[in-house]
Design a protein around this motif. Structure first.
Motif, PDB file in Angstrom:
ATOM      1  N   ASN A  37      20.490 -20.929 -19.203  1.00 36.26           N
ATOM      2  CA  ASN A  37      19.844 -20.275 -20.336  1.00 36.26           C
ATOM      3  C   ASN A  37      20.379 -18.867 -20.529  1.00 36.26           C
ATOM      4  OD1 ASN A  37      18.325 -22.504 -20.590  1.00 36.26           O
ATOM      5  ND2 ASN A  37      16.374 -21.565 -20.045  1.00 36.26           N
ATOM      6  N   VAL A  82      12.339 -18.480 -27.162  1.00 36.50           N
ATOM      7  CA  VAL A  82      11.160 -19.332 -27.024  1.00 36.50           C
ATOM      8  C   VAL A  82      11.528 -20.779 -27.359  1.00 36.50           C
ATOM      9  CG1 VAL A  82       8.875 -19.837 -27.972  1.00 36.50           C
ATOM     10  CG2 VAL A  82       9.517 -17.488 -27.455  1.00 36.50           C
ATOM     11  N   LYS A 125      13.428 -22.338 -24.538  1.00 35.36           N
ATOM     12  CA  LYS A 125      12.527 -22.703 -23.441  1.00 35.36           C
ATOM     13  C   LYS A 125      11.777 -23.994 -23.776  1.00 35.36           C
ATOM     14  CE  LYS A 125      11.657 -20.494 -20.100  1.00 35.36           C
ATOM     15  NZ  LYS A 125      12.304 -20.630 -18.768  1.00 35.36           N
ATOM     16  N   ILE A 126      11.296 -24.080 -25.008  1.00 40.05           N
ATOM     17  CA  ILE A 126      10.553 -25.280 -25.398  1.00 40.05           C
ATOM     18  C   ILE A 126      11.453 -26.507 -25.300  1.00 40.05           C
ATOM     19  CG2 ILE A 126       9.468 -26.470 -27.344  1.00 40.05           C
ATOM     20  CD1 ILE A 126       8.256 -23.818 -28.178  1.00 40.05           C
ATOM     21  N   ARG A 180      13.848 -27.143 -23.429  1.00 35.51           N
ATOM     22  CA  ARG A 180      14.211 -27.552 -22.077  1.00 35.51           C
ATOM     23  C   ARG A 180      13.005 -27.698 -21.156  1.00 35.51           C
ATOM     24  NH1 ARG A 180      20.091 -24.777 -21.102  1.00 35.51           N
ATOM     25  NH2 ARG A 180      21.130 -26.146 -22.580  1.00 35.51           N
ATOM     26  N   SER A 181      11.812 -27.748 -21.737  1.00 35.61           N
ATOM     27  CA  SER A 181      10.613 -27.881 -20.912  1.00 35.61           C
ATOM     28  C   SER A 181      10.138 -29.329 -20.923  1.00 35.61           C
ATOM     29  CB  SER A 181       9.508 -26.978 -21.478  1.00 35.61           C
ATOM     30  OG  SER A 181       9.074 -27.486 -22.722  1.00 35.61           O
ATOM     31  N   PRO A 182       9.270 -29.684 -19.969  1.00 36.40           N
ATOM     32  CA  PRO A 182       8.670 -31.018 -20.015  1.00 36.40           C
ATOM     33  C   PRO A 182       7.944 -31.237 -21.352  1.00 36.40           C
ATOM     34  CG  PRO A 182       8.100 -29.915 -17.959  1.00 36.40           C
ATOM     35  CD  PRO A 182       8.821 -28.907 -18.794  1.00 36.40           C
ATOM     36  N   TYR A 183       7.306 -30.180 -21.842  1.00 38.52           N
ATOM     37  CA  TYR A 183       6.610 -30.275 -23.128  1.00 38.52           C
ATOM     38  C   TYR A 183       7.583 -30.694 -24.227  1.00 38.52           C
ATOM     39  CZ  TYR A 183       4.282 -28.479 -27.342  1.00 38.52           C
ATOM     40  OH  TYR A 183       3.745 -28.338 -28.594  1.00 38.52           O
ATOM     41  N   LEU A 187      10.455 -32.213 -23.897  1.00 44.14           N
ATOM     42  CA  LEU A 187      10.925 -33.583 -23.666  1.00 44.14           C
ATOM     43  C   LEU A 187       9.903 -34.588 -24.194  1.00 44.14           C
ATOM     44  CD1 LEU A 187      13.012 -35.502 -22.376  1.00 44.14           C
ATOM     45  CD2 LEU A 187      11.621 -35.449 -20.305  1.00 44.14           C
ATOM     46  N   ALA A 227      26.103 -39.131 -23.642  1.00 45.74           N
ATOM     47  CA  ALA A 227      25.408 -38.366 -22.617  1.00 45.74           C
ATOM     48  C   ALA A 227      24.097 -37.837 -23.178  1.00 45.74           C
ATOM     49  CB  ALA A 227      26.274 -37.212 -22.150  1.00 45.74           C
ATOM     50  N   SER A 228      23.332 -37.265 -22.333  1.00 45.81           N
ATOM     51  CA  SER A 228      21.989 -36.805 -22.697  1.00 45.81           C
ATOM     52  C   SER A 228      21.988 -36.026 -24.014  1.00 45.81           C
ATOM     53  CB  SER A 228      21.466 -35.913 -21.585  1.00 45.81           C
ATOM     54  OG  SER A 228      20.375 -35.189 -22.051  1.00 45.81           O
ATOM     55  N   LYS A 229      21.092 -36.445 -24.883  1.00 44.95           N
ATOM     56  CA  LYS A 229      21.093 -35.917 -26.234  1.00 44.95           C
ATOM     57  C   LYS A 229      20.195 -34.690 -26.363  1.00 44.95           C
ATOM     58  CE  LYS A 229      21.081 -38.360 -30.671  1.00 44.95           C
ATOM     59  NZ  LYS A 229      20.433 -39.508 -31.296  1.00 44.95           N
ATOM     60  N   ASN A 261       3.024 -26.950 -21.459  1.00 40.97           N
ATOM     61  CA  ASN A 261       3.810 -26.122 -20.538  1.00 40.97           C
ATOM     62  C   ASN A 261       5.206 -25.845 -21.107  1.00 40.97           C
ATOM     63  OD1 ASN A 261       4.627 -28.740 -20.304  1.00 40.97           O
ATOM     64  ND2 ASN A 261       4.537 -28.839 -18.096  1.00 40.97           N
ATOM     65  N   PRO A 262       5.252 -25.183 -22.268  1.00 43.83           N
ATOM     66  CA  PRO A 262       6.553 -24.983 -22.910  1.00 43.83           C
ATOM     67  C   PRO A 262       7.472 -24.040 -22.143  1.00 43.83           C
ATOM     68  CG  PRO A 262       4.859 -23.783 -24.087  1.00 43.83           C
ATOM     69  CD  PRO A 262       4.161 -24.593 -23.051  1.00 43.83           C
ATOM     70  N   LYS A 321       7.802 -24.088 -18.712  1.00 40.62           N
ATOM     71  CA  LYS A 321       8.311 -24.697 -17.476  1.00 40.62           C
ATOM     72  C   LYS A 321       9.680 -25.280 -17.773  1.00 40.62           C
ATOM     73  CE  LYS A 321       4.823 -25.525 -14.181  1.00 40.62           C
ATOM     74  NZ  LYS A 321       3.528 -25.945 -14.740  1.00 40.62           N
ATOM     75  N   MET A 337      12.384 -28.208 -17.395  1.00 43.34           N
ATOM     76  CA  MET A 337      12.532 -29.615 -17.029  1.00 43.34           C
ATOM     77  C   MET A 337      13.421 -29.723 -15.794  1.00 43.34           C
ATOM     78  SD  MET A 337      11.226 -32.329 -18.098  1.00 43.34           S
ATOM     79  CE  MET A 337      11.358 -33.785 -17.075  1.00 43.34           C
ATOM     80  N   ASP A 386      22.407 -40.946 -16.947  1.00 44.97           N
ATOM     81  CA  ASP A 386      22.479 -40.024 -18.086  1.00 44.97           C
ATOM     82  C   ASP A 386      22.974 -40.709 -19.363  1.00 44.97           C
ATOM     83  OD1 ASP A 386      24.993 -40.375 -17.208  1.00 44.97           O
ATOM     84  OD2 ASP A 386      25.592 -38.264 -17.277  1.00 44.97           O
TER      85      ASP A 386
END
Ligand SMILES: Nc1ncnc2c1ncn2[C@@H]1O[C@H](COP(=O)(O)OP(=O)(O)OP(=O)(O)O)[C@@H](O)[C@H]1O
Ligand SMILES: [Mg+2]
Lengths: 381, 254
Positions: A8, A196, A199-200, A202-205, A207, A375-377, B115-116, B118, B120, B144
């Motif tokens: 990042n 921001v 971060k969003i 790449r977060s679990p949220y 995904l 690969a991962s999109k 949890n924006p 955190k 992944m 992948d």
């Protein structure tokens, strides 16, 4: 284009460099006016936020200009009532549009697909006519909400800030928001907004939001309550729009109902799709491209077209002017429509996909292996 | 005897069609229960009534002593009942790894977590778990790759992995081996047996492939035109004349 930079920090450093050096590279493309650069930053912010809803969850809102308008009106009211300092204005503008996004999102998200889009459009049209006529005491209707020297500005008055002559101007703790300082202010907000969004993404949220786009039914049977996910994404993107709207008021302290018109809602859809929905950079690129071309083409007129084509024989010149004339000046939207059509038909992934294809082509020509497909999109940028 | 899942007097009609007619079925803790029956018998409809996809016209569905009817799909999942669909329901646009990470996230984080901020990339516990289950399914080499690029058989196996990673107390499988190559089918049978040894997971399996049914099932129920016409051990079912007439007769000579 599949550049998956993992760090990042590196992404942010590149992004900050590009944004802050805009006055320099702006010269190269003839866009180095603070007014235009500001527009780039503000609409990029609007598109980034829109992309969090549309790009990640796939829910296409046709009413995001509402939040732009709410942000602007709130900011101007803050200037009038409290202070010409922009900080309270943008904070409250963002929060207020969050409240509106909660209400509109709560109702619209009862449906999905085309019905969701239509509901958002309906709410936006309602908001527009409220602002245009019904709520005239708040919005000043057709004329638009403007500052006046007689505004109370209680907070400023408390600190003894007085306006001697003319209209007061916006400032950030004394730093005037006109010219390049206005641009840099917007640029810093854009950088924060981009961070921001990164971060969003790449977060679990984030995904989970993409998973909703991919297969909402599966999400439900996997144990996720998709409603709060969608509503929170809707609110976040509404707040980005509100922030963009209040920045518009910062750089030019007036707010009018036309900011909430459906064309403004449609424009951000175009920006996002043109650049590449669901990618980090795409919407920003789309916003810059559209605002840049708008600036060039809407300023042209028949006389200037004649001078552009004057190198041709006279009859050719006339033919070319005749053909291009409908696409410039007020006709610039026609041009935009054609551009959009071409992208959707030939490059459904947006300009970013086009750039990716071109880089791959060059790599092949230069003998590199083309980047791995499939690969991962979610990480593409 | 207490049952993990108890279906009592369930009726479901579509227009004039009586898809389920007074269905009673008890699933015992730890067993593998196969439901067989001809096409259109109502097998998938029965599962849909259990997981909140359809609401039966009448009757009750009790899971671990709790009434499931009217509950939301995501709450049923968290109660421990997980469904694998007849047509693979995966996340076609996500990587194979993400496809299994998501159910693991659901298990860990519940129905909604905001949890924006955190990362992944920092979810190591879930990542490791996901990789290990992909290894069990020999899908780890493609982790992948985009899920939509997989063969139909592999999509099924992926969805099975997505179900297993949640460690459900009851797993409902709708034709888990349909469209799979023989080799993969045998593989899947082994995996399901292994899972039973390790976790004792209770399973309901709808299956047309009698090889799969007789390798896995402790008990079998036969559904025909919305009625349960027989329930019993594999041997009972094999020798039941009614079943032979309704179902086995046709498929034995396949
Ligand atoms: N949502 C629905 N609306 C209308 N009819 C339905 C619906 N779902 C199932 N049916 C009908 O109910 C009957 C039972 O369908 P179901 O899918 O449960 O059969 P099945 O036993 O799973 O068959 P198969 O082995 O082909 O999967 C069929 O006639 C089907 O057409
Ligand atoms: Mg079925």
């Amino acid at each position: 284009m599949k550049i998956s930079i993992k760090s990042n920090l590196i992404i942010m450093l590149i992004f900050i460099t590009i944004v802050l050096s805009a006055p320099i590279w702006g010269k190269v493309i003839g866009a180095a006016y603070p007014d235009l650069l500001q527009k780039f930053a503000i609409f990029a912010l609007f598109a980034i936020g829109f992309n969090i809803l549309f790009g990640l969850t796939g829910y296409l809102s046709f009413g995001h200009a509402t939040f732009l308008g709410v942000g602007s009106y709130t900011a101007v009211w803050m200037f009038k009532l409290f202070s010409m300092n922009v900080l309270p204005a943008i904070i409250l503008g963002t929060l207020m549009s969050g409240v509106f996004a909660y209400i509109i999102g709560y109702l619209s998200l009862r449906r999905s697909g085309i019905y969701f889009s239509i509901l958002t459009l309906a709410f936006a049209q309602m908001a527009y006519s409220l602002a245009y006529s019904v709520l005239t005491p708040i919005t000043n209707g057709e004329t638009g909400l403007q500052l006046s020297q007689q505004d109370p500005r209680y907070l400023d008055a408390l600190f003894g800030v007085a306006v001697s002559d003319g209209l007061p101007s916006t400032n950030f703790f004394g730093l005037s928001m006109s010219g390049y300082s206005g641009f840099y202010f917007c640029a810093v907000i854009l950088i924060i907004g981009f961070y921001v969004s990164l971060k969003i993404f790449r977060s679990p949220y984030g995904l989970k939001l993409t998973a909703i786009k991919s297969n909402q039914k599966r999400m439900k049977y996997t144990g996720f309550n998709t409603r709060p996910y969608l509503l929170s994404a809707f609110m976040i993107s509404g707040m980005y729009a509100g922030l963009a709207g209040s920045l518009m008021a910062v750089t030019d302290p007036l707010a009018g109902a036309e900011r909430m018109q459906w064309t403004a809602s449609g424009e951000v859809v175009l920006m996002t799709i043109l650049g590449g929905a669901g990618t980090l950079i795409g919407p920003i690129l789309g916003a810059v491209i559209i605002k840049y071309f708008e600036n060039i083409f809407s300023a042209l007129n028949t006389a200037e077209l004649h001078s552009i084509f004057s190198f041709m024989p006279k009859f050719m010149e006339n033919i070319f002017v005749f053909i291009t004339n409908p696409f410039v000046g007020d006709g610039w939207h026609l041009m935009l429509g054609v551009l959009f059509m071409l992208v959707v038909i030939f490059l459904p992934g947006g300009v970013l996909e086009g750039l990716g294809k071109v880089t791959n082509l060059f790599k092949r020509i230069l003998g590199f292996k083309s980047t791995k497909q499939g690969a991962s999109k979610g990480e593409s940028s | 005897m207490s049952y993990i899942l108890e279906i009592k007097g369930v009726n479901k009609t579509f227009g004039g069609l009586h898809a389920l007619a007074d269905v009673n079925l008890q699933i015992e803790e730890g067993e593998t229960h196969a439901i067989i029956g001809p096409n259109g018998a109502g097998k998938s409809t029965l599962l849909n009534c259990c997981i909140g996809r359809l609401i039966p016209d009448s009757g009750s569905v009790t899971f671990n002593g709790k009434n499931m009817i009217g509950m939301e799909a995501h709450d049923i999942n968290h109660a421990g009942m997980v469904r694998v669909f007849q047509t693979p329901e995966i996340f076609p646009d996500l990587s194979i790894l993400d496809n299994v990470m998501i159910p693991a996230l659901a298990k860990r984080d519940g129905t909604f977590t905001f949890n924006p901020f955190k990362k992944m990339a920092d979810q190591h516990d879930i990542h490791d778990e996901a990789m290990s289950i992909l290894r069990d399914f020999s899908l780890d080499d493609f982790a992948d790759h985009i899920a939509s690029s997989m063969s139909r058989g592999n999509k099924r196996r992926l969805e099975l992995a997505m179900g297993l990673i949640q460690h459900p107390s009851l797993l409902l499988l709708d034709e888990p081996t349909a469209g799979m190559a023989r080799h993969d089918t045998n593989n899947t049978i082994e995996l399901l047996k292994e899972m039973k040894r390790q976790h004792g997971t209770t399973k309901v399996i709808i299956e047309h492939d009698m090889h799969v049914v007789f390798s896995l099932a402790d008990r079998i129920s036969v559904l025909a035109r919305g009625h349960i016409i027989a329930t019993g051990t594999p041997d009972d079912i094999r020798n039941d004349p009614k079943v032979k007439e309704a179902y086995l007769g046709e498929s034995e000579d396949e």
